[in-house]
Motif scaffolding. Structure first.
Motif, PDB file in Angstrom:
ATOM      1  N   GLN A 342      19.609  -2.262 -78.944  1.00  0.00           N
ATOM      2  CA  GLN A 342      20.441  -1.147 -78.510  1.00  0.00           C
ATOM      3  C   GLN A 342      21.566  -0.861 -79.496  1.00  0.00           C
ATOM      4  O   GLN A 342      21.954   0.284 -79.700  1.00  0.00           O
ATOM      5  N   THR A 346      23.118   2.243 -83.829  1.00  0.00           N
ATOM      6  CA  THR A 346      24.483   2.755 -83.951  1.00  0.00           C
ATOM      7  C   THR A 346      25.181   2.170 -85.171  1.00  0.00           C
ATOM      8  O   THR A 346      25.854   2.883 -85.928  1.00  0.00           O
ATOM      9  N   THR A 407      27.229  -0.230 -72.412  1.00  0.00           N
ATOM     10  CA  THR A 407      26.759   0.806 -73.323  1.00  0.00           C
ATOM     11  C   THR A 407      27.909   1.769 -73.651  1.00  0.00           C
ATOM     12  O   THR A 407      27.807   2.586 -74.558  1.00  0.00           O
ATOM     13  N   GLN A 408      29.028   1.644 -72.916  1.00  0.00           N
ATOM     14  CA  GLN A 408      30.190   2.514 -73.154  1.00  0.00           C
ATOM     15  C   GLN A 408      30.655   2.453 -74.592  1.00  0.00           C
ATOM     16  O   GLN A 408      30.894   3.485 -75.225  1.00  0.00           O
ATOM     17  N   VAL A 410      29.052   1.717 -77.199  1.00  0.00           N
ATOM     18  CA  VAL A 410      28.086   2.392 -78.058  1.00  0.00           C
ATOM     19  C   VAL A 410      28.321   3.907 -77.988  1.00  0.00           C
ATOM     20  O   VAL A 410      28.386   4.594 -79.009  1.00  0.00           O
ATOM     21  N   GLU A 411      28.463   4.393 -76.733  1.00  0.00           N
ATOM     22  CA  GLU A 411      28.656   5.833 -76.544  1.00  0.00           C
ATOM     23  C   GLU A 411      29.948   6.328 -77.206  1.00  0.00           C
ATOM     24  O   GLU A 411      29.956   7.341 -77.912  1.00  0.00           O
ATOM     25  N   LYS A 414      29.732   6.503 -80.943  1.00  0.00           N
ATOM     26  CA  LYS A 414      28.960   7.670 -81.372  1.00  0.00           C
ATOM     27  C   LYS A 414      29.846   8.928 -81.356  1.00  0.00           C
ATOM     28  O   LYS A 414      29.803   9.741 -82.274  1.00  0.00           O
ATOM     29  N   LYS A 415      30.639   9.042 -80.251  1.00  0.00           N
ATOM     30  CA  LYS A 415      31.486  10.230 -80.116  1.00  0.00           C
ATOM     31  C   LYS A 415      32.590  10.246 -81.168  1.00  0.00           C
ATOM     32  O   LYS A 415      32.809  11.259 -81.845  1.00  0.00           O
TER      33      LYS A 415
END
Lengths: 419, 271
Positions: A342, A346, A407-408, A410-411, A414-415
């Motif tokens: 996962q 990233t 997963t936050q 990771v998110e 990305k942002k």
């Protein structure tokens, strides 16, 4: 993304329930196709044995409950059975717990008889079918191969499957410590009961080649002898045959001893003291227990063999502890792999982005100052690399350490970096 | 170098013994293999020490207590390796190595200077007599170890309890067979040893037999093994009784070898 096991086994459901929802024969394929057509389910496999029915599947995190609901519907439809009849027996494990469960099942730690070897073969078959039907993908493929690997490790590094845990296997185990080898050995069945037949079958599987049957009803004796390609003698003649055979399985319905110590002494003399293994599985016993005192005679009754079985089961329990450690190790290693799955994309994207910025700026800088020599340019490129590495180092570490739990991160990453 | 070798050899055999004791409780193929590696090293050095001694002396090195003990131990190892090669029973090491360590200990405790052999004794009978005697006695030594293994396994089977050794020991029938084979190997060899000894005595001293303690005890040992074979062939004494007899027989061998040397006056003593 979630890995989920949904199922029931011998601990949670009686055989009446298990047999109703077992995926046997064509139902297995049917069920597999039904499960894989559920939209939320990305990968799936079914393990169905006498003692357990389990569905393994991979879903997105938010869809887990929905998918479980739908699988239960399919089970009820395929087997034509009310949901209420099996719902209470079902368990479901997710992610790490699911991985641990599958590894324990494969290693035969969750079996009715801990250490029995069949389960691994059954898991392999289940895997082969789902590969053929293309219902599994990267994650389940890796999971099941890792489970098989773990089971093999458990088998080679512990003695969990080494000792016999049934009476007839215990008889074979003892026979191997009495005789040089079991091939060419002769076994005589006195009485033709079912237990005797089973014990004889195990001995034959281990090399015993000659079978003699002495039974009160001659016809039944013939039947059994034919089954083993053996020879049948009259019941009255069994004492004479005792001189020539090596292993005796005694299971007549006689209410008193059919061999006593005095007779056995005579027989041993005629045998020239060659060792003989007498297994008396009749209750009441048919062979005088004090025969065991005679040199080179090894007499075991049902209780003796049962004691051997108990001590073997205790040994297995000790070995099971070692096996649990191996399973935990392998679960960790698998979870690490899943996590990296996962996080890695990233991390790579982040590195790529930083390198692109560096290369763009470097190009612009070179165009602006065309007179700089090679060495200076090299030094500046080096400095650029150092700066981007320092900048992206903390987010990469954060991703690697915590990206798996939430997963936050990771998110957010990305942002923040517009990846 | 030649003089420090026996200490190293003794050390290696003793380490192998200690590892085999550990292997009772911790069972792994690594441990099993390490026992064999140590034994191979020990045996190679041991052979080296005997061969170098042979060249210095110009004849078989069995002329004093050090040399004979060392040669005795060496031939026990030859038989051990043969049995290991044939049956792959590593646990045999545990039952042979105590004897090995004892023999090597006596060897290193004895003076090991090289003395030229008195011309009286330096005859070609020396080679035959000593080789037959020591190889024969080695076979008896190993058969005693096998006898102990038999008794342990037989006890487990009779009492229906699987003890620490149950899985590692081979079947009682195979132990009984090896025991018998070793005695049938050893018996003709010590028979030949006694005959060649008598011939040697005749050529050196003029008499075949002088009822010297060594001769008497050798005869006694020979009679024990003759009895074992007789009882086995005629009386079918196999299994437990044969195992016990083979242990008693070896005690007699040990007494003939060490007891007579240390406790009695004999012209045959190793100095």
């Amino acid at each position: 993304m979630n890995i989920i096991v949904l199922g029931l086994n011998h601990k949670t459901a009686s055989v009446e329930v298990r047999e109703k929802i077992a995926f046997s024969g064509t139902k297995l394929e049917e069920g597999l196709m039904h499960f894989s057509s559920i939209s939320q389910i990305k990968e799936t496999a079914i393990l169905s044995t006498c003692n357990r029915v389990e569905v393994y599947f991979v879903v997105d995190k938010d869809n887990a409950d929905e998918a479980i609901e739908k699988i239960q519907d399919v089970i009820s439809i395929v087997h034509n059975i009310e949901k209420s009849l099996f719902l209470q027996h079902l368990y479901n494990h997710r992610n790490k717990k699911a991985v641990k469960h599958i590894f324990r099942v494969a290693s035969s730690l969750d079996s009715m008889i801990v250490g029995e070897p069949q389960i691994l073969g059954q898991l392999k078959d289940a895997f082969d079918l789902s590969l053929k039907k293309k219902t599994t993908g990267v994650i389940l493929n890796k999971l099941i191969t890792h489970a098989i690997y773990t089971a093999k490790r458990v088998r080679t590094e512990t003695k969990i499957a080494e000792n016999a845990v049934s009476i007839s296997f215990a008889a074979v185990e003892m026979a191997k410590k009495i005789f040089i080898s079991l091939t060419e050995k002769r076994v005589m069945l006195i009485g033709a009961g079912e237990m005797a037949e089973l014990a004889a079958r195990h001995l034959i599987n281990n090399g015993v080649s000659n079978v003699i049957v002495a039974n009160r009803t001659f016809e039944r004796g013939c039947e059994l002898a034919n089954l083993f390609n053996g020879k049948v003698v009259k019941f009255e003649d069994f004492q004479r045959e005792l001189v020539n055979v090596d292993i005796v399985i005694c299971s007549t319905g006689a209410s008193s001893y059919i061999i006593n110590k005095e007779q056995m002494h005579k027989i041993m003399k005629e045998r020239k003291n060659k060792p003989v293994f007498i297994i008396d599985i009749s209750v009441p016993r048919n062979v005088a227990p004090d025969i065991n005192d005679i040199d080179n005679v090894y007499l075991y009754d049902v209780d003796d063999l049962q004691d051997v079985v108990y001590s073997n089961i205790n040994n297995r329990k000790k070995e099971a502890e070692k096996a649990e450690n191996i399973v935990s190790e392998e679960v960790e290693s698998f979870i690490n792999w899943i996590d990296s799955l996962q996080v890695t994309p990233t991390v790579i994207a982040l590195k790529k982005k930083a390198e692109e910025i560096r290369d763009d700026e470097f190009q612009r800088f070179k165009n602006k100052y065309p007179n700089l020599n090679e060495d200076t340019l090299k030094a500046i490129h080096y400095m650029g690399t150092a700066i981007i590495n320092k900048l992206i180092h903390p987010p990469i570490i954060a991703l690697k350490e915590h990206g798996n739990e939430s997963t936050q991160i990771v998110e957010f990453t990305k942002k923040l970096y517009d990846l | 170098m030649i003089f420090s070798l026996p200490y190293i050899v003794f050390g290696l055999y003793t380490i192998a013994l200690l590892i085999s004791i550990v292997s009772i409780y911790k069972d792994s193929s690594k441990i099993k293999n390490s026992i064999i590696y140590f034994l191979i090293c020990a045996f190679a050095l041991h052979s080296g020490s005997i061969i170098s001694r042979f060249f210095i002396l110009g004849t078989i090195p069995i002329t004093n207590m050090y040399e004979s003990s060392s040669f005795f131990a060496w031939s026990v190892m030859v038989i051990f390796f043969y049995l290991y090669y044939r049956y792959r029973v590593t646990i045999l090491a545990l039952f042979i190595l105590p004897i090995m360590s004892l023999l090597m200990f006596v060897a290193i405790m004895s003076p090991n200077e090289i003395h030229p052999l008195s011309p009286l004794l330096n005859s070609f009978w020396l080679v035959f007599h000593t080789t037959f005697a020591f190889v024969g006695n080695s076979a008896f030594a190993v058969s005693a170890g096998i006898g102990v293994m038999y008794l342990i396994q037989e006890r487990y089977l009779k009492r229906k309890r699987k003890g620490d050794f149950f899985n590692k020991l081979p079947s009682v029938q195979i132990l009984d067979e090896i025991n018998y084979k070793l005695i049938t190997l050893g018996f003709p060899l010590i028979t030949l040893a006694i005959i060649t000894g008598a011939l040697w005595a005749e050529s050196a001293f003029g008499t075949y037999w002088r009822w010297d303690p060594k001769e008497t005890w050798s005869l006694f040992t020979w009679l024990i093994y003759a009895l074992i074979l007789h009882l086995r062939i005629i009386g079918n004494w196999r299994g437990k009784k044969a195992a016990i007899l083979s242990i008693l027989g070896f005690l007699s061998v040990l007494f003939t070898y060490y007891g007579v040397n240390f406790l009695m006056e004999s012209y045959h003593s190793f100095k």
